[in-house]
Every structure is written in C-alpha cells, then in structure tokens.
Scaffold this motif. Structure first.
Motif, PDB file in Angstrom:
ATOM      1  N   THR A  80       7.640 -12.597  -2.278  1.00 32.58           N
ATOM      2  CA  THR A  80       7.367 -11.208  -1.899  1.00 32.58           C
ATOM      3  C   THR A  80       7.863 -10.222  -2.957  1.00 32.58           C
ATOM      4  O   THR A  80       7.293  -9.143  -3.097  1.00 32.58           O
ATOM      5  N   LEU A  81       8.890 -10.595  -3.701  1.00 29.67           N
ATOM      6  CA  LEU A  81       9.327  -9.741  -4.808  1.00 29.67           C
ATOM      7  C   LEU A  81       8.321  -9.787  -5.960  1.00 29.67           C
ATOM      8  O   LEU A  81       8.016  -8.761  -6.566  1.00 29.67           O
ATOM      9  N   LYS A  82       7.821 -10.969  -6.254  1.00 27.94           N
ATOM     10  CA  LYS A  82       6.895 -11.139  -7.382  1.00 27.94           C
ATOM     11  C   LYS A  82       5.488 -10.648  -7.051  1.00 27.94           C
ATOM     12  O   LYS A  82       4.791 -10.099  -7.900  1.00 27.94           O
ATOM     13  N   PHE A  83       5.056 -10.849  -5.802  1.00 29.92           N
ATOM     14  CA  PHE A  83       3.702 -10.471  -5.383  1.00 29.92           C
ATOM     15  C   PHE A  83       3.781  -9.563  -4.149  1.00 29.92           C
ATOM     16  O   PHE A  83       3.387  -9.965  -3.048  1.00 29.92           O
ATOM     17  N   PRO A  84       4.293  -8.342  -4.303  1.00 33.05           N
ATOM     18  CA  PRO A  84       4.558  -7.489  -3.138  1.00 33.05           C
ATOM     19  C   PRO A  84       3.331  -7.085  -2.330  1.00 33.05           C
ATOM     20  O   PRO A  84       3.458  -6.784  -1.140  1.00 33.05           O
ATOM     21  N   VAL A  85       2.154  -7.092  -2.926  1.00 36.64           N
ATOM     22  CA  VAL A  85       0.962  -6.676  -2.179  1.00 36.64           C
ATOM     23  C   VAL A  85       0.216  -7.842  -1.545  1.00 36.64           C
ATOM     24  O   VAL A  85      -0.713  -7.632  -0.770  1.00 36.64           O
ATOM     25  N   MET A  86       0.609  -9.054  -1.870  1.00 41.28           N
ATOM     26  CA  MET A  86      -0.083 -10.221  -1.320  1.00 41.28           C
ATOM     27  C   MET A  86       0.339 -10.441   0.134  1.00 41.28           C
ATOM     28  O   MET A  86       1.517 -10.522   0.449  1.00 41.28           O
TER      29      MET A  86
END
Length: 135
Positions: A80-86
């Motif tokens: 969630t930090l690396k891909f916050p919009v996924m």
C-alpha cells in the motif's frame, strides 16, 4: 478494460494469477520468488492495466488467523505504500492448496509434477481468483 490479479502469498514463493480483461476467466500467470515480488508487480502494473489485487487470507478452521498472516500483513503495508492507488481485497484461501493438488491429480499430472510447489502456488492463486470472479 482492466484485469484482476490474485496473489497466493508465501514467505518463499508467491503464486500469481490474472483475469482476462472481461473478468470472466482466471489463468495462472507465474510463481515468483517472494523477495522479487514487488519488482515483478511494479513491472507488471506498467505493462498491464490492473484495477484490483486480491491477496489470499489464510485462516484456521475456527476462523482465526494462520501463522502466515503476520508476513502477509507486512507485505500489505509495503504494498500500500508502494502502490497507494491500487485497490486491494482479501479473499479466504482455506483449502486452496489441497484443491490445487486435487486439480493436478484430476488433470492427470504425474506425481513428480504434483510435487512442484511453485505450480501448486500458481494454481492456488488461480483458485483464489476464480472464487472471487464467481462470487
């Protein structure tokens, strides 16, 4: 249209499955060394349109979390930090490994092939995705 990606997360290997763009068919994609998973996902998200990632949620028979949940929770934080919009969803994955082995037996795979844990993980991810698509 976008795809759905499913992960059967493990501390050593992670099985990955993907839907077609119409979100009808689940197909095994690959199994990745878990240490390389973030790099793989980053590359995959660049090349493919993915709208949702499913992560298996292993539970005990009494509905309590399994031992592997600690590692999965850590992965989810990093994800969630690396891909916050996924968008991310958890899916109950009880019995997927047993179902994967049964699928391998039913499809006529020899015992040596059925011992391939990477293939079991990929099939497990496919079962997770298929159960989501059919729910």
């Amino acid at each position: 249209m976008a795809r759905i990606l499913a992960l059967d997360y493990g501390t050593k290997r992670t099985g990955i499955a993907v839907s077609d763009e119409m979100k009808i068919i689940a197909s095994g994609l690959t199994t990745v060394d878990t240490r390389e998973l973030m790099k793989f996902l980053e590359s995959y998200f660049i090349s493919e349109n993915v709208e949702l990632v499913l992560i298996g949620e292993p539970k005990q028979m009494d509905n309590s979390a399994s031992q592997s949940e600690v590692a999965i929770s850590e992965f989810i934080k990093k994800f969630t930090l690396k891909f916050p919009v996924m968008q991310l969803k958890r899916v109950d994955e009880r019995f997927t490994s047993k179902m994967a082995v049964k699928t391998m037996i039913d499809s006529g795979l020899k015992k040596k092939k059925r011992q391939n844990k990477a293939l079991v993980d990929e099939i497990s991810a496919t079962i997770i995705l298929q159960s989501y698509l059919y729910s």
